[in-house]
Write a protein that holds these residues in place. Sequence first.
Motif, PDB file in Angstrom:
ATOM      1  N   ALA A 239       0.800  -0.883   0.144  1.00  0.00           N
ATOM      2  CA  ALA A 239       0.210   0.174  -0.600  1.00  0.00           C
ATOM      3  C   ALA A 239       0.895   1.632   0.258  1.00  0.00           C
ATOM      4  O   ALA A 239       0.561   1.887  -0.738  1.00  0.00           O
ATOM      5  N   THR A 240       1.405   1.584   0.691  1.00  0.00           N
ATOM      6  CA  THR A 240       2.967   2.161   0.814  1.00  0.00           C
ATOM      7  C   THR A 240       3.748   2.576  -0.202  1.00  0.00           C
ATOM      8  O   THR A 240       3.765   3.546  -0.478  1.00  0.00           O
ATOM      9  N   ARG A 247       2.328   9.105  -6.331  1.00  0.00           N
ATOM     10  CA  ARG A 247       3.378  10.075  -5.965  1.00  0.00           C
ATOM     11  C   ARG A 247       4.421  10.674  -6.795  1.00  0.00           C
ATOM     12  O   ARG A 247       5.313  11.980  -7.040  1.00  0.00           O
ATOM     13  N   ALA A 248       4.754   9.349  -7.593  1.00  0.00           N
ATOM     14  CA  ALA A 248       5.645   9.501  -8.372  1.00  0.00           C
ATOM     15  C   ALA A 248       5.290   9.562  -9.861  1.00  0.00           C
ATOM     16  O   ALA A 248       6.394  10.400 -10.737  1.00  0.00           O
ATOM     17  N   GLY A 249       3.962   9.932 -10.450  1.00  0.00           N
ATOM     18  CA  GLY A 249       3.653  10.504 -11.844  1.00  0.00           C
ATOM     19  C   GLY A 249       2.635   8.942 -12.391  1.00  0.00           C
ATOM     20  O   GLY A 249       1.994   9.339 -13.396  1.00  0.00           O
ATOM     21  N   ALA A 250       2.423   8.031 -11.057  1.00  0.00           N
ATOM     22  CA  ALA A 250       1.011   7.155 -11.838  1.00  0.00           C
ATOM     23  C   ALA A 250       0.185   7.727 -11.612  1.00  0.00           C
ATOM     24  O   ALA A 250      -0.366   8.546 -11.047  1.00  0.00           O
ATOM     25  N   ALA A 274      10.625   4.996 -15.200  1.00  0.00           N
ATOM     26  CA  ALA A 274      11.709   4.558 -14.603  1.00  0.00           C
ATOM     27  C   ALA A 274      11.302   5.174 -12.837  1.00  0.00           C
ATOM     28  O   ALA A 274      12.072   4.846 -11.952  1.00  0.00           O
ATOM     29  N   ALA A 275      10.920   6.434 -12.888  1.00  0.00           N
ATOM     30  CA  ALA A 275      10.631   7.014 -11.553  1.00  0.00           C
ATOM     31  C   ALA A 275       9.691   6.025 -11.043  1.00  0.00           C
ATOM     32  O   ALA A 275       9.878   6.473  -9.827  1.00  0.00           O
ATOM     33  N   VAL A 276       8.353   5.904 -11.617  1.00  0.00           N
ATOM     34  CA  VAL A 276       7.575   5.085 -10.893  1.00  0.00           C
ATOM     35  C   VAL A 276       8.375   3.710 -10.251  1.00  0.00           C
ATOM     36  O   VAL A 276       8.511   2.922  -9.209  1.00  0.00           O
ATOM     37  N   ARG A 277       9.447   2.813 -10.550  1.00  0.00           N
ATOM     38  CA  ARG A 277       9.909   2.112 -10.845  1.00  0.00           C
ATOM     39  C   ARG A 277      10.636   2.157  -9.386  1.00  0.00           C
ATOM     40  O   ARG A 277      10.623   1.296  -8.222  1.00  0.00           O
TER      41      ARG A 277
END
Length: 307
Positions: A239-240, A247-250, A274-277
């Motif tokens: 969940a976190t 917050r990272a763009g998803a 890449a940022a979401v991963r």
Amino acid sequence: MNGVDLARRATAEPLLRLLAHGFATEYHRRPEAVWRAPYAFRLTAPAAPPHTGTAPRAGGVAAANWHVAAAVAPREDGMLRCGSLHHPAETAELPLTGPAGRAPGWAARPYAALRALAAAGVGRGGADLQLNATLPDAVGLSAAEPLECATALAVASVHADRGGCPPARAQLARLLAAAVPGDDALRRAVLFARSGQLLAPDGSSRPLRSPDGGPPPSLLLVTARLATGGPTATATALATAVHDALRAGAWSASWPGLRPGRSVLLAMPPGRRAAVRSAVADACRRGDLPVPRFLRITVADAARRED
């Protein structure tokens, strides 16, 4: 192209070549049809930006670029011989009419599907069948519906090759829904999906688009690995991770199946993958959860014959 040609064709997909070869090795003859059926998934469509006047989009189902496969050849004695590349020690020989036999767990649903077809007059003579699935169960995409569909389509196709009249896909969907309870929406995606399209509950389809009018969303399936703290710690860390992914763009996060599990499907702008991963991996590390499995998903076509 027959099964041996598929097994020897250098440009064919390796897992399909392996399946055709495995069939010939197991049954000492060539498969007469090889079918692939996509894994299917549910997707919550990304929400439109606020204050745009755009109505919220309902979710739907779609087919993935990962598949199961079935190789088949007909018999004349009313029996089903079935095997799986993943369960080489659990082959079975089962009757398609009369009292049902006891199928191994992995074969129970394909067996029920073929008994339903036999009751409808399709493939009563029996078949030799070999199955393969490309993804482990832990990934979170159900193999049940694509395996049932691949099996039924393969047997119906060899029946048609010999002058029979196979059921249309809509009729096949009804037969399977009655005989093998499961997720009918996912089964519909396996049978009727179109590349780049999301199937709505009413049967209509629409292109999968980004909420800002840009390129189609990039889809990433995140599968959590079990934490040492057990299922509760795993769920909390996941969940976190989803919170940090958003917050990272998803754009959205949804369960790929009917019920919550250890896998979450994230939709995002292609440039934010890449940022979401990275955000998901960092969140899992902070929660003492091993780095999850990441699987890129594209929206693919329905089941098709490969031979």
